[in-house]
Motif scaffolding. Sequence first.
Motif, PDB file in Angstrom:
ATOM      1  N   ALA A  24      22.969  18.046  39.943  1.00  0.00           N
ATOM      2  CA  ALA A  24      23.906  17.388  40.041  1.00  0.00           C
ATOM      3  C   ALA A  24      23.301  15.963  39.131  1.00  0.00           C
ATOM      4  CB  ALA A  24      24.220  17.267  41.193  1.00  0.00           C
ATOM      5  N   ASP A  25      23.195  15.528  38.872  1.00  0.00           N
ATOM      6  CA  ASP A  25      23.230  14.804  37.584  1.00  0.00           C
ATOM      7  C   ASP A  25      23.806  13.007  38.541  1.00  0.00           C
ATOM      8  OD1 ASP A  25      21.602  13.079  35.981  1.00  0.00           O
ATOM      9  OD2 ASP A  25      21.944  14.610  34.642  1.00  0.00           O
ATOM     10  N   ALA A  34      33.100  16.542  50.592  1.00  0.00           N
ATOM     11  CA  ALA A  34      33.191  17.003  51.694  1.00  0.00           C
ATOM     12  C   ALA A  34      32.058  18.152  51.686  1.00  0.00           C
ATOM     13  CB  ALA A  34      34.568  18.024  52.538  1.00  0.00           C
ATOM     14  N   PRO A  35      30.895  18.238  52.048  1.00  0.00           N
ATOM     15  CA  PRO A  35      30.095  19.354  52.088  1.00  0.00           C
ATOM     16  C   PRO A  35      30.210  20.731  52.066  1.00  0.00           C
ATOM     17  CG  PRO A  35      29.483  18.512  53.935  1.00  0.00           C
ATOM     18  CD  PRO A  35      31.220  17.667  53.632  1.00  0.00           C
ATOM     19  N   ARG A  36      29.611  21.767  51.721  1.00  0.00           N
ATOM     20  CA  ARG A  36      29.818  23.564  51.515  1.00  0.00           C
ATOM     21  C   ARG A  36      28.672  24.136  52.167  1.00  0.00           C
ATOM     22  NH1 ARG A  36      34.971  25.106  50.125  1.00  0.00           N
ATOM     23  NH2 ARG A  36      36.351  23.109  49.346  1.00  0.00           N
ATOM     24  N   SER A  37      28.791  24.485  52.569  1.00  0.00           N
ATOM     25  CA  SER A  37      27.199  25.327  53.449  1.00  0.00           C
ATOM     26  C   SER A  37      27.264  26.560  52.649  1.00  0.00           C
ATOM     27  CB  SER A  37      27.387  25.908  54.074  1.00  0.00           C
ATOM     28  OG  SER A  37      28.480  26.814  54.816  1.00  0.00           O
ATOM     29  N   ASN A  38      27.830  26.909  50.835  1.00  0.00           N
ATOM     30  CA  ASN A  38      27.382  27.562  50.994  1.00  0.00           C
ATOM     31  C   ASN A  38      27.078  27.148  49.531  1.00  0.00           C
ATOM     32  OD1 ASN A  38      30.603  26.691  50.202  1.00  0.00           O
ATOM     33  ND2 ASN A  38      30.861  28.584  48.747  1.00  0.00           N
ATOM     34  N   ILE A  39      27.256  25.652  49.271  1.00  0.00           N
ATOM     35  CA  ILE A  39      26.633  25.773  47.601  1.00  0.00           C
ATOM     36  C   ILE A  39      25.005  25.379  48.192  1.00  0.00           C
ATOM     37  CG2 ILE A  39      26.648  24.455  46.283  1.00  0.00           C
ATOM     38  CD1 ILE A  39      29.450  24.716  46.205  1.00  0.00           C
ATOM     39  N   ARG A  40      24.241  25.125  47.565  1.00  0.00           N
ATOM     40  CA  ARG A  40      22.585  24.005  47.163  1.00  0.00           C
ATOM     41  C   ARG A  40      23.132  23.028  46.084  1.00  0.00           C
ATOM     42  NH1 ARG A  40      16.290  26.497  46.612  1.00  0.00           N
ATOM     43  NH2 ARG A  40      15.803  24.448  46.342  1.00  0.00           N
ATOM     44  N   MET A  41      22.718  22.569  46.169  1.00  0.00           N
ATOM     45  CA  MET A  41      22.523  20.670  44.946  1.00  0.00           C
ATOM     46  C   MET A  41      21.091  20.647  44.748  1.00  0.00           C
ATOM     47  SD  MET A  41      24.373  17.756  45.212  1.00  0.00           S
ATOM     48  CE  MET A  41      26.074  17.999  45.815  1.00  0.00           C
ATOM     49  N   ILE A  42      20.787  20.305  43.433  1.00  0.00           N
ATOM     50  CA  ILE A  42      19.562  20.090  42.922  1.00  0.00           C
ATOM     51  C   ILE A  42      20.500  18.879  42.205  1.00  0.00           C
ATOM     52  CG2 ILE A  42      17.436  20.671  41.864  1.00  0.00           C
ATOM     53  CD1 ILE A  42      17.360  23.575  43.253  1.00  0.00           C
ATOM     54  N   GLY A  43      18.840  17.586  42.460  1.00  0.00           N
ATOM     55  CA  GLY A  43      19.534  16.436  42.011  1.00  0.00           C
ATOM     56  C   GLY A  43      18.337  15.884  41.026  1.00  0.00           C
ATOM     57  N   ASN A  44      17.740  15.051  39.657  1.00  0.00           N
ATOM     58  CA  ASN A  44      17.156  14.678  39.438  1.00  0.00           C
ATOM     59  C   ASN A  44      16.696  13.100  40.267  1.00  0.00           C
ATOM     60  OD1 ASN A  44      18.914  13.134  37.980  1.00  0.00           O
ATOM     61  ND2 ASN A  44      17.043  13.586  36.247  1.00  0.00           N
ATOM     62  N   ARG A  45      18.365  11.884  40.907  1.00  0.00           N
ATOM     63  CA  ARG A  45      18.028  11.366  41.023  1.00  0.00           C
ATOM     64  C   ARG A  45      18.528  10.951  42.828  1.00  0.00           C
ATOM     65  NH1 ARG A  45      21.732   6.978  37.708  1.00  0.00           N
ATOM     66  NH2 ARG A  45      21.589   6.096  39.732  1.00  0.00           N
ATOM     67  N   LEU A  46      17.513  10.306  43.220  1.00  0.00           N
ATOM     68  CA  LEU A  46      17.215  10.317  44.702  1.00  0.00           C
ATOM     69  C   LEU A  46      18.074   9.480  45.676  1.00  0.00           C
ATOM     70  CD1 LEU A  46      15.123  10.212  47.000  1.00  0.00           C
ATOM     71  CD2 LEU A  46      13.880   7.932  46.637  1.00  0.00           C
ATOM     72  N   ASP A  47      19.038   8.951  44.477  1.00  0.00           N
ATOM     73  CA  ASP A  47      19.904   7.680  45.596  1.00  0.00           C
ATOM     74  C   ASP A  47      21.441   8.640  45.874  1.00  0.00           C
ATOM     75  OD1 ASP A  47      20.488   7.604  43.133  1.00  0.00           O
ATOM     76  OD2 ASP A  47      21.486   5.934  42.626  1.00  0.00           O
ATOM     77  N   LEU A  48      21.613   9.412  44.954  1.00  0.00           N
ATOM     78  CA  LEU A  48      22.304  11.152  44.586  1.00  0.00           C
ATOM     79  C   LEU A  48      22.375  12.195  45.679  1.00  0.00           C
ATOM     80  CD1 LEU A  48      23.665  12.868  41.389  1.00  0.00           C
ATOM     81  CD2 LEU A  48      22.576  13.700  43.911  1.00  0.00           C
ATOM     82  N   VAL A  49      20.999  11.935  45.586  1.00  0.00           N
ATOM     83  CA  VAL A  49      20.607  12.975  46.598  1.00  0.00           C
ATOM     84  C   VAL A  49      20.525  13.088  48.097  1.00  0.00           C
ATOM     85  CG1 VAL A  49      18.808  14.415  47.792  1.00  0.00           C
ATOM     86  CG2 VAL A  49      19.262  14.617  45.068  1.00  0.00           C
ATOM     87  N   GLU A  50      20.358  11.529  48.652  1.00  0.00           N
ATOM     88  CA  GLU A  50      20.288  11.052  49.601  1.00  0.00           C
ATOM     89  C   GLU A  50      21.980  10.863  50.444  1.00  0.00           C
ATOM     90  OE1 GLU A  50      16.049   8.668  50.112  1.00  0.00           O
ATOM     91  OE2 GLU A  50      17.820   7.139  49.215  1.00  0.00           O
ATOM     92  N   SER A  51      22.329   9.704  49.308  1.00  0.00           N
ATOM     93  CA  SER A  51      24.235  10.121  49.596  1.00  0.00           C
ATOM     94  C   SER A  51      24.592  11.469  49.643  1.00  0.00           C
ATOM     95  CB  SER A  51      24.783   9.424  47.962  1.00  0.00           C
ATOM     96  OG  SER A  51      26.258   9.511  48.933  1.00  0.00           O
ATOM     97  N   ALA A  52      24.105  12.694  49.081  1.00  0.00           N
ATOM     98  CA  ALA A  52      24.761  14.036  49.466  1.00  0.00           C
ATOM     99  C   ALA A  52      24.852  14.941  50.964  1.00  0.00           C
ATOM    100  CB  ALA A  52      24.037  14.815  48.425  1.00  0.00           C
ATOM    101  N   TRP A  57      25.431  17.232  52.300  1.00  0.00           N
ATOM    102  CA  TRP A  57      25.099  18.656  51.876  1.00  0.00           C
ATOM    103  C   TRP A  57      23.958  19.284  52.113  1.00  0.00           C
ATOM    104  CZ3 TRP A  57      28.240  21.594  47.680  1.00  0.00           C
ATOM    105  CH2 TRP A  57      29.737  20.453  47.731  1.00  0.00           C
ATOM    106  N   GLN A  58      23.659  20.584  51.487  1.00  0.00           N
ATOM    107  CA  GLN A  58      22.261  20.722  51.515  1.00  0.00           C
ATOM    108  C   GLN A  58      21.737  20.663  50.424  1.00  0.00           C
ATOM    109  OE1 GLN A  58      21.788  24.994  51.994  1.00  0.00           O
ATOM    110  NE2 GLN A  58      19.568  24.885  51.154  1.00  0.00           N
ATOM    111  N   ALA A  59      21.213  19.613  49.834  1.00  0.00           N
ATOM    112  CA  ALA A  59      20.455  18.744  48.472  1.00  0.00           C
ATOM    113  C   ALA A  59      19.394  18.578  48.643  1.00  0.00           C
ATOM    114  CB  ALA A  59      21.200  17.630  48.496  1.00  0.00           C
ATOM    115  N   ASP A  60      18.676  18.552  47.572  1.00  0.00           N
ATOM    116  CA  ASP A  60      16.955  19.194  47.087  1.00  0.00           C
ATOM    117  C   ASP A  60      17.046  17.962  45.757  1.00  0.00           C
ATOM    118  OD1 ASP A  60      16.463  20.654  49.108  1.00  0.00           O
ATOM    119  OD2 ASP A  60      16.569  22.105  47.899  1.00  0.00           O
TER     120      ASP A  60
END
Length: 349
Positions: A24-25, A34-52, A57-60
């Motif tokens: 996720a960029d 809406a979050p989905r438990s079967n999807i892991r999200m990885i993003g390089n922007r902290l605001d995006l990840v914190e919002s998710a 969402w499971q987001a790193d």
Amino acid sequence: MNDPAFNLLLPFVQDAPADSLWLADENLLGSQMAPRSNIRMIGNRLDLVESACARGWQADWSDFDLSKITDGSIARVLYRISKEKALVHHNINQAVRVLKPGGQLILSGDKGEGIKGYLDRTQALFAGQGDTEKASANCWRGLFTRPEQPGAPLDDKDYQHLRPACSDEHFSYWSKPGVFGWDKIDRGSAFLIQQLDRFLAELPAPPTRILDLGCGYGYLSVQASRLGVPIVATDNNAAAIAACRQNFAAQGIAGEVIPASCGAGIEGPFELILCNPPFHAGFSVEDDLTERFLSAAARLLGRGGIAAFVVNRQIMLERRAASRFRRIQTLAENGSFKLVLLAEAKTGA
């Protein structure tokens, strides 16, 4: 949010199998999916990840570091391409590594971003196991199936690693693809440093603590280190944080580099705040980004302190700052940029 290329991924989010991965960029900003438990999200922007994460969402947060994901363990990778070519190639290379045999990479993007070239190169990497479609005049999508024997990796310019990227008469700067303006000295930042003594002359006493708000790879911090006081540098981009930390270490700068979105969570006060915010033409930002940087500066500025902003000349920063600062002064201009001094933050601004 209205990004047709991003929207091309949505059907594949809705029916994603277990063990799916979303790279996720910034294009995800503003999405309320809406979050989905079967999807892991990885993003390089902290605001995006914190919002998710706030939405469930499971987001790193990382610089798209997939090294801890086991080879051949992911059923589907979803990726709306980024702006930086080396980053796109890095993510596509990582996708083919982590996908299970027969797993899918879903890729989307805009013609102006070079999506057609990316689709062609991905087709070769996936040994021809893919289909592409033109969804509109400008947007394309590709569906690629991981083959038993992938082709040669795409040239990602050794994306994961920092390297000496640019220099001036005094310093060399470490950086990497993925940092805005990663391989050059930003002309606006250089203009601010050329005029830094004019800002310092407006202080009642030398600063004892400096904040570099939206630090990038740390050019302003490195330059301001001549003042010999602790510096706090902050950014929400994972690559920028890594580069800035390396430059602090290389130059022996006293202070710390803190991941934060527009200064959120940073503790003041600071007598001097330096800021070259990402308002440049062509850089996608959400509508309230200007307000967030100004709000952070007002909150973190100490009594008698000043915030030194450099912005493109056409940005009406003075007007937008009026609700938060009593003193607003344009100290200098050139053909492209202006330097704005902000002081005397209003209570509760």
